[in-house]
Scaffold this motif. Structure first.
Motif, PDB file in Angstrom:
ATOM      1  N   GLY A  36       0.812  -1.209   0.000  1.00  0.00           N
ATOM      2  CA  GLY A  36       0.000   0.000   0.000  1.00  0.00           C
ATOM      3  C   GLY A  36       0.847   1.261   0.000  1.00  0.00           C
ATOM      4  N   GLY A  37       1.928   1.255   0.766  1.00  0.00           N
ATOM      5  CA  GLY A  37       2.824   2.404   0.785  1.00  0.00           C
ATOM      6  C   GLY A  37       3.497   2.640  -0.542  1.00  0.00           C
ATOM      7  N   SER A  38       3.883   1.567  -1.202  1.00  0.00           N
ATOM      8  CA  SER A  38       4.528   1.739  -2.510  1.00  0.00           C
ATOM      9  C   SER A  38       3.524   2.186  -3.566  1.00  0.00           C
ATOM     10  CB  SER A  38       5.221   0.444  -2.940  1.00  0.00           C
ATOM     11  OG  SER A  38       4.279  -0.579  -3.136  1.00  0.00           O
ATOM     12  N   ILE A  39       2.290   1.728  -3.469  1.00  0.00           N
ATOM     13  CA  ILE A  39       1.261   2.174  -4.426  1.00  0.00           C
ATOM     14  C   ILE A  39       0.958   3.657  -4.231  1.00  0.00           C
ATOM     15  CG2 ILE A  39      -1.194   1.975  -5.001  1.00  0.00           C
ATOM     16  CD1 ILE A  39      -0.913  -1.046  -4.570  1.00  0.00           C
ATOM     17  N   ILE A  40       0.835   4.075  -2.980  1.00  0.00           N
ATOM     18  CA  ILE A  40       0.544   5.481  -2.712  1.00  0.00           C
ATOM     19  C   ILE A  40       1.683   6.375  -3.199  1.00  0.00           C
ATOM     20  CG2 ILE A  40       0.342   7.176  -0.832  1.00  0.00           C
ATOM     21  CD1 ILE A  40      -1.384   5.149   0.637  1.00  0.00           C
ATOM     22  N   SER A  42       3.776   5.780  -5.610  1.00  0.00           N
ATOM     23  CA  SER A  42       4.092   5.699  -7.039  1.00  0.00           C
ATOM     24  C   SER A  42       2.985   6.221  -7.954  1.00  0.00           C
ATOM     25  CB  SER A  42       4.422   4.255  -7.418  1.00  0.00           C
ATOM     26  OG  SER A  42       3.283   3.445  -7.260  1.00  0.00           O
ATOM     27  N   LEU A  43       1.767   6.258  -7.504  1.00  0.00           N
ATOM     28  CA  LEU A  43       0.668   6.681  -8.374  1.00  0.00           C
ATOM     29  C   LEU A  43       0.266   8.122  -8.080  1.00  0.00           C
ATOM     30  CD1 LEU A  43      -1.529   3.469  -8.311  1.00  0.00           C
ATOM     31  CD2 LEU A  43       0.080   4.181 -10.066  1.00  0.00           C
ATOM     32  N   GLY A  44       0.491   8.972  -9.022  1.00  0.00           N
ATOM     33  CA  GLY A  44       0.242  10.393  -8.841  1.00  0.00           C
ATOM     34  C   GLY A  44      -1.215  10.752  -8.650  1.00  0.00           C
ATOM     35  N   PHE A  45      -2.124  10.117  -9.386  1.00  0.00           N
ATOM     36  CA  PHE A  45      -3.539  10.483  -9.258  1.00  0.00           C
ATOM     37  C   PHE A  45      -4.095  10.109  -7.896  1.00  0.00           C
ATOM     38  CE2 PHE A  45      -3.656   6.218 -10.998  1.00  0.00           C
ATOM     39  CZ  PHE A  45      -4.690   5.595 -10.312  1.00  0.00           C
ATOM     40  N   ILE A  46      -3.563   9.050  -7.283  1.00  0.00           N
ATOM     41  CA  ILE A  46      -3.987   8.697  -5.926  1.00  0.00           C
ATOM     42  C   ILE A  46      -3.466   9.744  -4.944  1.00  0.00           C
ATOM     43  CG2 ILE A  46      -3.707   7.023  -4.066  1.00  0.00           C
ATOM     44  CD1 ILE A  46      -3.826   4.827  -6.099  1.00  0.00           C
ATOM     45  N   GLN A  47      -2.230  10.190  -5.182  1.00  0.00           N
ATOM     46  CA  GLN A  47      -1.666  11.224  -4.328  1.00  0.00           C
ATOM     47  C   GLN A  47      -2.508  12.490  -4.374  1.00  0.00           C
ATOM     48  OE1 GLN A  47       2.336  11.786  -5.653  1.00  0.00           O
ATOM     49  NE2 GLN A  47       3.063   9.858  -4.779  1.00  0.00           N
ATOM     50  N   GLU A  48      -2.901  12.885  -5.574  1.00  0.00           N
ATOM     51  CA  GLU A  48      -3.706  14.097  -5.709  1.00  0.00           C
ATOM     52  C   GLU A  48      -5.060  13.943  -5.010  1.00  0.00           C
ATOM     53  OE1 GLU A  48      -2.864  17.043  -6.912  1.00  0.00           O
ATOM     54  OE2 GLU A  48      -0.853  16.274  -7.295  1.00  0.00           O
ATOM     55  N   ALA A  49      -5.668  12.792  -5.145  1.00  0.00           N
ATOM     56  CA  ALA A  49      -6.978  12.570  -4.535  1.00  0.00           C
ATOM     57  C   ALA A  49      -6.894  12.532  -3.011  1.00  0.00           C
ATOM     58  CB  ALA A  49      -7.584  11.272  -5.051  1.00  0.00           C
ATOM     59  N   ILE A  50      -5.845  11.920  -2.495  1.00  0.00           N
ATOM     60  CA  ILE A  50      -5.725  11.760  -1.048  1.00  0.00           C
ATOM     61  C   ILE A  50      -5.202  13.028  -0.391  1.00  0.00           C
ATOM     62  CG2 ILE A  50      -4.518  10.500   0.776  1.00  0.00           C
ATOM     63  CD1 ILE A  50      -4.570   8.055  -1.026  1.00  0.00           C
ATOM     64  N   PHE A  51      -4.171  13.621  -0.989  1.00  0.00           N
ATOM     65  CA  PHE A  51      -3.457  14.709  -0.329  1.00  0.00           C
ATOM     66  C   PHE A  51      -3.875  16.102  -0.776  1.00  0.00           C
ATOM     67  CE2 PHE A  51      -0.238  11.178  -0.551  1.00  0.00           C
ATOM     68  CZ  PHE A  51      -0.486  10.731   0.734  1.00  0.00           C
ATOM     69  N   SER A  52      -4.887  16.245  -1.604  1.00  0.00           N
ATOM     70  CA  SER A  52      -5.273  17.565  -2.092  1.00  0.00           C
ATOM     71  C   SER A  52      -5.817  18.454  -0.973  1.00  0.00           C
ATOM     72  CB  SER A  52      -6.308  17.431  -3.203  1.00  0.00           C
ATOM     73  OG  SER A  52      -7.482  16.822  -2.703  1.00  0.00           O
ATOM     74  N   LEU A  60       5.830  15.480  -0.226  1.00  0.00           N
ATOM     75  CA  LEU A  60       6.142  15.370   1.196  1.00  0.00           C
ATOM     76  C   LEU A  60       5.094  14.526   1.925  1.00  0.00           C
ATOM     77  CD1 LEU A  60       7.870  16.174   3.617  1.00  0.00           C
ATOM     78  CD2 LEU A  60       6.444  18.210   3.838  1.00  0.00           C
ATOM     79  N   ALA A  61       3.831  14.786   1.658  1.00  0.00           N
ATOM     80  CA  ALA A  61       2.767  14.013   2.303  1.00  0.00           C
ATOM     81  C   ALA A  61       2.848  12.546   1.920  1.00  0.00           C
ATOM     82  CB  ALA A  61       1.404  14.587   1.929  1.00  0.00           C
ATOM     83  N   SER A  62       3.147  12.282   0.651  1.00  0.00           N
ATOM     84  CA  SER A  62       3.291  10.902   0.194  1.00  0.00           C
ATOM     85  C   SER A  62       4.447  10.206   0.896  1.00  0.00           C
ATOM     86  CB  SER A  62       3.505  10.894  -1.316  1.00  0.00           C
ATOM     87  OG  SER A  62       3.811   9.610  -1.756  1.00  0.00           O
ATOM     88  N   GLY A  63       5.552  10.917   1.058  1.00  0.00           N
ATOM     89  CA  GLY A  63       6.704  10.342   1.760  1.00  0.00           C
ATOM     90  C   GLY A  63       6.414  10.061   3.219  1.00  0.00           C
ATOM     91  N   ILE A  64       5.702  10.978   3.857  1.00  0.00           N
ATOM     92  CA  ILE A  64       5.353  10.789   5.267  1.00  0.00           C
ATOM     93  C   ILE A  64       4.438   9.581   5.441  1.00  0.00           C
ATOM     94  CG2 ILE A  64       4.057  11.778   7.203  1.00  0.00           C
ATOM     95  CD1 ILE A  64       5.131  14.529   6.299  1.00  0.00           C
ATOM     96  N   ILE A  65       3.410   9.497   4.610  1.00  0.00           N
ATOM     97  CA  ILE A  65       2.469   8.372   4.712  1.00  0.00           C
ATOM     98  C   ILE A  65       3.171   7.054   4.402  1.00  0.00           C
ATOM     99  CG2 ILE A  65       0.361   7.355   3.749  1.00  0.00           C
ATOM    100  CD1 ILE A  65      -0.160   9.748   5.538  1.00  0.00           C
ATOM    101  N   SER A  66       3.984   7.034   3.350  1.00  0.00           N
ATOM    102  CA  SER A  66       4.701   5.805   3.002  1.00  0.00           C
ATOM    103  C   SER A  66       5.652   5.398   4.113  1.00  0.00           C
ATOM    104  CB  SER A  66       5.468   5.998   1.701  1.00  0.00           C
ATOM    105  OG  SER A  66       4.589   6.228   0.646  1.00  0.00           O
TER     106      SER A  66
END
Length: 140
Positions: A36-40, A42-52, A60-66
């Motif tokens: 799950g951490g690697s998917i979050i 690596s996938l930009g559209f998931i990052q935008e949806a989650i961290f917007s 930064l948010a993606s790195g913290i969550i991963s």
């Protein structure tokens, strides 16, 4: 008497198998956290949806969550290793393993309703109230 001893040995083996099952669950959950951490990350559209909605940059948010997911996975692997070690010690009738198993049953399994509670009741019955089991565990 031999029949009772076999039954008691089977009860101890069942507790050991329960520990191995919990270890397998911990390892599977750790694997899923890493995936799950690697998917979050690596996938930009998931990052935008989650961290917007966060006030942090997406990377930064993606790195913290991963990172948090990987730390959680490492903790779960440690717990899984502990369960394997405890299962082996309980099957070898170590006294300290009996004490540790009782503590785990009370602090962890008892509050994991409904399956964990049933497991805890079984473990506590076998380790505390079964007369034959009391004689199997030596103090040292």
């Amino acid at each position: 008497m031999a029949k009772r001893k076999d039954k008691t040995n089977n009860l101890i083996k069942a507790i050991s198998i329960i520990d191995y099952v919990f270890a397998a669950i911990c390892f599977i959950m750790a694997f899923l956290l890493i995936v799950g951490g690697s998917i979050i990350s690596s996938l930009g559209f998931i990052q935008e949806a989650i961290f917007s909605k966060l006030a942090l940059p997406t990377d930064l948010a993606s790195g913290i969550i991963s990172g948090l997911l990987i730390v959680g996975a490492i903790i779960l692997v440690g717990i899984g290793i502990f369960y394997i070690y405890l299962g082996k010690a309980i099957s070898k009738r170590k006294y300290w393993a009996k004490i540790a198993q009782i503590i785990v049953a009370i602090l962890v399994h008892l509050f994991s309703f409904p399956i964990g509670t049933a497991v805890a009741v079984f473990e506590l019955y076998v380790l505390l109230f079964n007369k034959e089991t009391k004689t199997l565990f030596s103090k040292w």
